[in-house]
Design a protein around this motif. Structure first.
Motif, PDB file in Angstrom:
ATOM      1  N   TRP A 260       0.822  -1.220   0.000  1.00 12.19           N
ATOM      2  CA  TRP A 260       0.000   0.000   0.000  1.00 12.19           C
ATOM      3  C   TRP A 260       0.850   1.261   0.000  1.00 12.19           C
ATOM      4  O   TRP A 260       0.469   2.268  -0.604  1.00 12.19           O
ATOM      5  N   THR A 261       2.023   1.226   0.657  1.00 13.89           N
ATOM      6  CA  THR A 261       2.914   2.392   0.572  1.00 13.89           C
ATOM      7  C   THR A 261       3.376   2.575  -0.870  1.00 13.89           C
ATOM      8  O   THR A 261       3.514   3.696  -1.339  1.00 13.89           O
ATOM      9  N   TRP A 262       3.587   1.460  -1.589  1.00 15.18           N
ATOM     10  CA  TRP A 262       3.994   1.507  -2.999  1.00 15.18           C
ATOM     11  C   TRP A 262       2.867   2.066  -3.872  1.00 15.18           C
ATOM     12  O   TRP A 262       3.107   2.915  -4.738  1.00 15.18           O
ATOM     13  N   VAL A 263       1.628   1.593  -3.636  1.00 15.20           N
ATOM     14  CA  VAL A 263       0.477   2.100  -4.398  1.00 15.20           C
ATOM     15  C   VAL A 263       0.329   3.612  -4.188  1.00 15.20           C
ATOM     16  O   VAL A 263       0.170   4.377  -5.141  1.00 15.20           O
ATOM     17  N   LEU A 264       0.415   4.029  -2.928  1.00 16.42           N
ATOM     18  CA  LEU A 264       0.276   5.449  -2.612  1.00 16.42           C
ATOM     19  C   LEU A 264       1.418   6.265  -3.231  1.00 16.42           C
ATOM     20  O   LEU A 264       1.223   7.397  -3.661  1.00 16.42           O
ATOM     21  N   HIS A 265       2.602   5.667  -3.309  1.00 13.29           N
ATOM     22  CA  HIS A 265       3.748   6.342  -3.928  1.00 13.29           C
ATOM     23  C   HIS A 265       3.456   6.627  -5.405  1.00 13.29           C
ATOM     24  O   HIS A 265       3.766   7.694  -5.920  1.00 13.29           O
ATOM     25  N   ARG A 266       2.835   5.645  -6.078  1.00 16.04           N
ATOM     26  CA  ARG A 266       2.498   5.828  -7.492  1.00 16.04           C
ATOM     27  C   ARG A 266       1.414   6.878  -7.674  1.00 16.04           C
ATOM     28  O   ARG A 266       1.522   7.748  -8.542  1.00 16.04           O
ATOM     29  N   ILE A 267       0.354   6.788  -6.859  1.00 16.27           N
ATOM     30  CA  ILE A 267      -0.761   7.736  -6.998  1.00 16.27           C
ATOM     31  C   ILE A 267      -0.286   9.162  -6.736  1.00 16.27           C
ATOM     32  O   ILE A 267      -0.591  10.084  -7.508  1.00 16.27           O
TER      33      ILE A 267
END
Lengths: 140, 131
Positions: free
Chosen positions: B17-24
Motif C-alpha cells: 500500500w505504501t507503494w500504491v500510494l507512492h504511485r498515486i
C-alpha cells in the motif's frame, strides 16, 4: 527497449540464468539509480520551494508578478528553480514511463502513450527553461 | 484471513500500500507540475495575466487543494527516502515497517502546522479575523 510481447503470463527467468550477452544495456539500472539520486536532491529543492511559497510569510496570498520578479533577480533562485525544473521533470517523466510500461499491455498503446509523454515533457522543460532565462521584470 | 507472504516487501500488506500510494501521489504531482510550469510561463506574457491566474490559487477551494498537493509531495518525499534506505542501507529491509510508522509520524507532525499556516488566510477571510 521494450520487451517482446509474450502470450500468457510473463515468464521470469530463474535466478542465476546466464545473461543474454547480446544487446543488453544498463539503461534501466541508470534509470533506477537516477530516481534515487534525483529524489534525494528534490526532497530539499521541492520541500524548500513549497515551504517558502505556501507557508512562509503569508504563503500563496503574497505571490504575484512583483514577487516573482524579486526572486528571479537573484541568480541563486534562478539556479534553484532551473535545477528543480529539470530534475523534477526528468524524475516525473521517468516515473510515468515506468507506470505506462507496467499497465499498458498492447505494444502500440505503450508506444503512443510514451510518445505523448515525451512530447509533453520536452515541451514543458523547454518552456520552463526559456521562461527562467528570458524573464523580463519590465515587461508590459 | 489470508496470511501474507513472509519476507516480501511489495507483495501484500503495508509494503504494497505504501507503494500504491507512492504511485498515486507521483502521478498527481507530475500532472500538477505540467500545469504549474504553464501558469508560471504567463510571466512572459504580461504581469496582469500572471496575477489573474495566480489569484485563483488564493481562493478557498484551490487553497484546500494546495494542502492536498503539499501532503502528496511530502508523502512521496518521505516514502522515497524510505525506499532509498531500504535499497542502500544494509538494515533497511529489516526496519522497513518501522520506517513506515516513522514517515507517517513525521508526515502528521509536519502537515498539522503546515495546513494551519496554509489555510490561515482562508479561515480568516471566511469566518472573520480574530485579531
Amino acid at each position: 527497449m521494450s520487451a517482446p510481447a509474450q502470450p500468457g503470463p510473463v515468464s521470469i527467468p530463474a535466478p542465476r540464468t546466464p545473461q543474454r550477452s547480446s544487446q543488453r544495456s544498463n539503461v534501466e539500472l541508470y534509470s533506477w539509480l537516477f530516481m534515487r539520486i534525483s529524489g534525494v536532491v528534490l526532497i530539499f529543492l521541492v520541500l524548500g520551494h513549497l515551504f517558502i511559497m505556501n507557508v512562509l510569510d503569508g504563503g500563496v496570498q503574497r505571490i504575484n508578478f512583483a514577487f516573482v520578479a524579486g526572486r528571479w533577480s537573484s541568480p541563486f533562485w534562478q539556479t534553484w528553480d532551473l535545477l528543480m525544473l529539470w530534475l523534477a521533470m526528468i524524475h516525473g517523466t521517468n516515473g510515468m514511463r515506468t507506470i505506462i510500461n507496467d499497465y499498458a499491455e498492447r505494444d502500440q498503446t505503450r508506444l503512443w502513450l510514451k510518445m505523448l509523454l515525451y512530447v509533453a515533457s520536452g515541451f514543458t522543460v523547454l518552456l520552463g527553461t526559456l521562461v527562467i532565462f528570458t524573464f523580463d521584470p519590465n515587461i508590459g | 484471513m489470508v496470511s501474507l507472504p513472509v519476507g516480501t516487501l511489495y507483495r501484500g500488506g503495508d509494503g504494497m500500500w505504501t507503494w500504491v500510494l507512492h504511485r498515486i501521489t507521483g502521478v498527481s504531482v507530475f500532472f500538477f507540475l505540467l500545469v504549474h510550469v504553464l501558469d508560471t510561463a504567463l510571466v512572459r506574457v504580461s504581469p496582469e495575466s500572471y496575477d489573474l491566474v495566480i489569484a485563483s490559487y488564493k481562493t478557498p477551494i484551490v487553497n484546500l487543494l494546495e494542502v492536498g498537493l503539499v501532503g502528496a509531495v511530502l508523502y512521496h518525499a518521505l516514502n522515497g527516502l524510505r525506499i532509498v534506505l531500504i535499497d542502500f542501507w544494509a538494515k533497511g529491509p529489516r526496519y522497513q515497517r518501522q520506517m513506515t510508522w516513522a514517515i507517517a509520524t513525521v508526515w502528521i507532525v509536519l502537515m498539522v502546522p503546515g495546513a494551519f499556516f496554509m489555510l490561515k488566510h482562508t479561515f480568516e477571510a471566511m469566518f472573520g479575523s480574530t485579531s
